[in-house]
Design a protein around this motif. Sequence first.
Motif, PDB file in Angstrom:
ATOM      1  N   LYS A 170      -2.306  34.470 -17.242  1.00 31.88           N
ATOM      2  CA  LYS A 170      -2.481  34.457 -18.696  1.00 31.88           C
ATOM      3  C   LYS A 170      -3.939  34.228 -19.076  1.00 31.88           C
ATOM      4  O   LYS A 170      -4.441  34.816 -20.036  1.00 31.88           O
ATOM      5  CB  LYS A 170      -1.582  33.389 -19.323  1.00 31.88           C
ATOM      6  CG  LYS A 170      -0.099  33.733 -19.264  1.00 31.88           C
ATOM      7  CD  LYS A 170       0.736  32.725 -20.020  1.00 31.88           C
ATOM      8  CE  LYS A 170       2.206  33.122 -20.008  1.00 31.88           C
ATOM      9  NZ  LYS A 170       2.455  34.358 -20.776  1.00 31.88           N
ATOM     10  N   ILE A 171      -4.624  33.374 -18.326  1.00 30.71           N
ATOM     11  CA  ILE A 171      -6.038  33.122 -18.605  1.00 30.71           C
ATOM     12  C   ILE A 171      -6.857  34.383 -18.349  1.00 30.71           C
ATOM     13  O   ILE A 171      -7.704  34.774 -19.158  1.00 30.71           O
ATOM     14  CB  ILE A 171      -6.558  31.952 -17.748  1.00 30.71           C
ATOM     15  CG1 ILE A 171      -5.946  30.635 -18.240  1.00 30.71           C
ATOM     16  CG2 ILE A 171      -8.082  31.877 -17.791  1.00 30.71           C
ATOM     17  CD1 ILE A 171      -6.237  29.448 -17.349  1.00 30.71           C
ATOM     18  N   LYS A 172      -6.598  35.033 -17.232  1.00 33.96           N
ATOM     19  CA  LYS A 172      -7.347  36.254 -16.913  1.00 33.96           C
ATOM     20  C   LYS A 172      -7.080  37.352 -17.939  1.00 33.96           C
ATOM     21  O   LYS A 172      -7.995  38.064 -18.362  1.00 33.96           O
ATOM     22  CB  LYS A 172      -6.998  36.727 -15.507  1.00 33.96           C
ATOM     23  CG  LYS A 172      -7.620  35.870 -14.404  1.00 33.96           C
ATOM     24  CD  LYS A 172      -7.251  36.394 -13.046  1.00 33.96           C
ATOM     25  CE  LYS A 172      -8.051  35.690 -11.960  1.00 33.96           C
ATOM     26  NZ  LYS A 172      -7.805  34.274 -11.862  1.00 33.96           N
ATOM     27  N   VAL A 173      -5.814  37.492 -18.351  1.00 36.78           N
ATOM     28  CA  VAL A 173      -5.485  38.502 -19.367  1.00 36.78           C
ATOM     29  C   VAL A 173      -6.222  38.202 -20.665  1.00 36.78           C
ATOM     30  O   VAL A 173      -6.786  39.102 -21.307  1.00 36.78           O
ATOM     31  CB  VAL A 173      -3.961  38.553 -19.603  1.00 36.78           C
ATOM     32  CG1 VAL A 173      -3.639  39.373 -20.851  1.00 36.78           C
ATOM     33  CG2 VAL A 173      -3.252  39.143 -18.391  1.00 36.78           C
ATOM     34  N   GLN A 174      -6.233  36.931 -21.061  1.00 34.25           N
ATOM     35  CA  GLN A 174      -6.896  36.550 -22.303  1.00 34.25           C
ATOM     36  C   GLN A 174      -8.390  36.845 -22.250  1.00 34.25           C
ATOM     37  O   GLN A 174      -8.968  37.409 -23.182  1.00 34.25           O
ATOM     38  CB  GLN A 174      -6.665  35.059 -22.576  1.00 34.25           C
ATOM     39  CG  GLN A 174      -7.364  34.525 -23.812  1.00 34.25           C
ATOM     40  CD  GLN A 174      -6.860  35.156 -25.093  1.00 34.25           C
ATOM     41  OE1 GLN A 174      -5.735  35.636 -25.150  1.00 34.25           O
ATOM     42  NE2 GLN A 174      -7.685  35.163 -26.123  1.00 34.25           N
ATOM     43  N   VAL A 175      -9.036  36.472 -21.147  1.00 33.98           N
ATOM     44  CA  VAL A 175     -10.477  36.686 -21.044  1.00 33.98           C
ATOM     45  C   VAL A 175     -10.789  38.173 -20.890  1.00 33.98           C
ATOM     46  O   VAL A 175     -11.798  38.663 -21.407  1.00 33.98           O
ATOM     47  CB  VAL A 175     -11.057  35.869 -19.872  1.00 33.98           C
ATOM     48  CG1 VAL A 175     -12.553  36.093 -19.747  1.00 33.98           C
ATOM     49  CG2 VAL A 175     -10.783  34.382 -20.080  1.00 33.98           C
TER      50      VAL A 175
END
Length: 280
Positions: A170-175
């Motif tokens: 989720k963090i990678k998708v957001q960034v």
Amino acid sequence: MGGARDVGWVAAGLVLGAGACYCIYRLTRGRRRGGRGLRLRPSRSAGEAAGCPTSGRGRGTGAVPGPGGDRRRASSCEDLTNGSYDDVLNAEQLQKLLYLLESTEDPVIIERALVTVGNNAAFSVNQAIIRELGGIPIVGNKINSPDPNIKEKALNALNNLSVNVENQIKIKVQVLKLLLNLSENPAMTEGLLGAQVDSSFLSLYDGHVAKEILLRVLTLFQNINNCLKMEGHLAVQPTFTNGSLFFLLYGEECAQKIRALVHHHDAEVKEKAVTMIPTI
């Protein structure tokens, strides 16, 4: 240049937890036990449910005009950021905190709220709760802030959240969403390619990575190529330093990974990779 610094902040967020490739592999291979749990999001209604005021000209600042009850509730939300809570925040308190972080425009409150989120994200139970409350995109969006202190606190919070395996994707998708927005702007291309990025970035092109990440990193490369073509820079190699995104994307290792994705089991990933073969 401010644009280059912004890219650097976003790139730093992208590689959070990137060393845990094996953990991501396990996750994408399927850990679907149990239900989805709470899917609460700190929207206006969530803020009201948590006891935070949602109306008035001072929305989110703590100085909400109106009945004394609204002012007291606003104050109680901000109290969560002043260090008076030594214990780990519970789900209701975290919901209030995330709503405050999402709604306020006061940089002092934002920074304090991010510190509190980051401190609480150091505890495994809250790493899951913050994700379920929709906190990852709320924190991730603060990387866009022009205030370097807010950027730093957002990255610290994301770093603690990334310890949780399910949070990493989720963090990678957001960034990646932030990087994709930058990559569509030709004026940002040079700054984007010149950003210093850890070599673990290339692990995002591995075939076992989640589909939503693969599609985004492939689109990122595609956008950069399109911008370079528009600017007429494909025939002339600009000067970039070792360790820059340019060296990673246009190196042989990345080319091999993209060629391997032509045989990916997912049709969308395969199609995207096929369209990029002529550019690598």
